[in-house]
Write an enzyme that holds these catalytic residues in place. Structure first.
Site, mmCIF file in Angstrom:
data_model
loop_
_atom_site.group_PDB
_atom_site.id
_atom_site.type_symbol
_atom_site.label_atom_id
_atom_site.label_comp_id
_atom_site.label_asym_id
_atom_site.label_seq_id
_atom_site.Cartn_x
_atom_site.Cartn_y
_atom_site.Cartn_z
ATOM 1 N N HIS A 190 33.721 42.593 39.440
ATOM 2 C CA HIS A 190 34.118 43.793 38.600
ATOM 3 C C HIS A 190 35.174 43.701 37.583
ATOM 4 C CE1 HIS A 190 37.315 43.155 41.764
ATOM 5 N NE2 HIS A 190 38.173 43.935 41.020
ATOM 6 N N HIS A 211 38.381 40.870 32.178
ATOM 7 C CA HIS A 211 38.140 39.577 33.018
ATOM 8 C C HIS A 211 37.228 40.074 34.146
ATOM 9 C CE1 HIS A 211 42.079 39.801 34.676
ATOM 10 N NE2 HIS A 211 41.489 39.621 35.675
#
Length: 285
Positions: free
Chosen positions: A230, A141
């Site tokens: 990220h 995620h």
């Protein structure tokens, strides 16, 4: 209020490791707990070895597996539920071989690394490339907001406002083009991640801004001032950023010296936003 609390489980669910009771645990008598609710005990996720084919002859020596130590993002408070807003990401098949090879080399230099989500030591995964690739097949995620505690009465409002703010976001490409090391706020964990610095960055920043508006309205702490979107693949206890980054940079130098220059690791398509409150997921867009 009671109905909402019942749908989200026990009031002590302040962590994303807490689960909600099954629907069958609701008693016909509101004043009594059902047998299922009394006996309900949250179970940890199964090890990756259970995902292996029943015809596999491989085995895992669990005696070498180190216990996983978890640290709460915030103190336990009765009536709180952990909120996390994120973009789900699945790594496509074609770069997995290269990623496995790279992580195995890093793990040979830096001990006690674990795979995110699977919580499996890399020392175990490095012994079986197919198992390693399956671990990379789990959902990762991109966080769009901090993981924060919210109260029961805030749940409907938060979910509704998130959908209102984010409903018109269209599909776009996300370029995961940089290996990077991050450390959490209290320096209890270090992470090896894929950072987004080119395609998809501007769209994600806009989504983070929208989530910040919802958080601010509900008096929740906003995201970092200069966010660096990220996905994290690997974690280790403590602040080991120097040794981890040193190992990563060393392997990247070897790749460049061998004529392998990576402008990107992989590209994914934005497929929507979810929020998780405790263990319950809500599709936002």
């Amino acid at each position: 209020m009671d109905a909402l609390r019942a749908s989200y489980g026990d009031a002590s669910s302040d962590s994303d490791t807490d689960d909600y009771p099954p629907a069958c645990s609701v008693s016909a008598n509101p004043g009594e707990k059902s047998t299922a609710e009394k006996d309900s005990i949250p179970l940890p996720p199964p090890p990756l070895s259970l995902l292996e084919s029943t015809v596999s002859t491989g085995s895992v020596d669990f005696s070498t597996t180190e216990p996983v130590v978890r640290v709460r993002n915030f103190p336990h408070v009765d009536g709180n539920y952990a909120l996390h807003v994120y973009i789900p990401v699945t790594i496509p098949p074609y770069p997995k071989k290269e990623i496995v090879s790279f992580l195995k080399k890093v793990a040979s230099v830096v001990p006690n690394l674990h795979m995110v989500e699977a919580d499996e030591p890399l020392s175990i995964l490095c012994k079986d490339d197919q198992k390693f690739k399956r671990a990379l097949g789990r959902q990762f995620h991109i966080s769009l907001g901090r993981s924060v505690p919210i109260r029961v009465h805030q749940i409907n409002s938060v979910v509704s406002m998130l959908r209102q703010k984010l409903q018109f976001h269209k599909r776009y490409l996300i370029d995961f083009n940089k290996w990077e090391v991050f450390v959490n706020d209290d320096c209890t964990r270090s992470f090896l991640s894929f950072e987004i610095t080119t395609s998809g960055l501007s769209e994600i920043i806009k989504q983070i801004d929208a989530v910040n508006e919802v958080y601010k309205f509900h008096n929740l702490p906003e995201f970092y001032k200069d966010p660096r979107p990220h996905i994290s693949l690997v974690w280790a206890l403590g602040d080991i950023r120097n040794s981890l980054k040193g190992a990563v940079d060393g392997e990247l130098r070897k790749l460049r010296a061998g004529g392998c220059v990576q402008n990107r690791v992989f590209v994914s398509t934005f497929s929507g936003i979810e929020c998780k409150i405790g263990k319950r997921k809500h599709r936002i867009c």
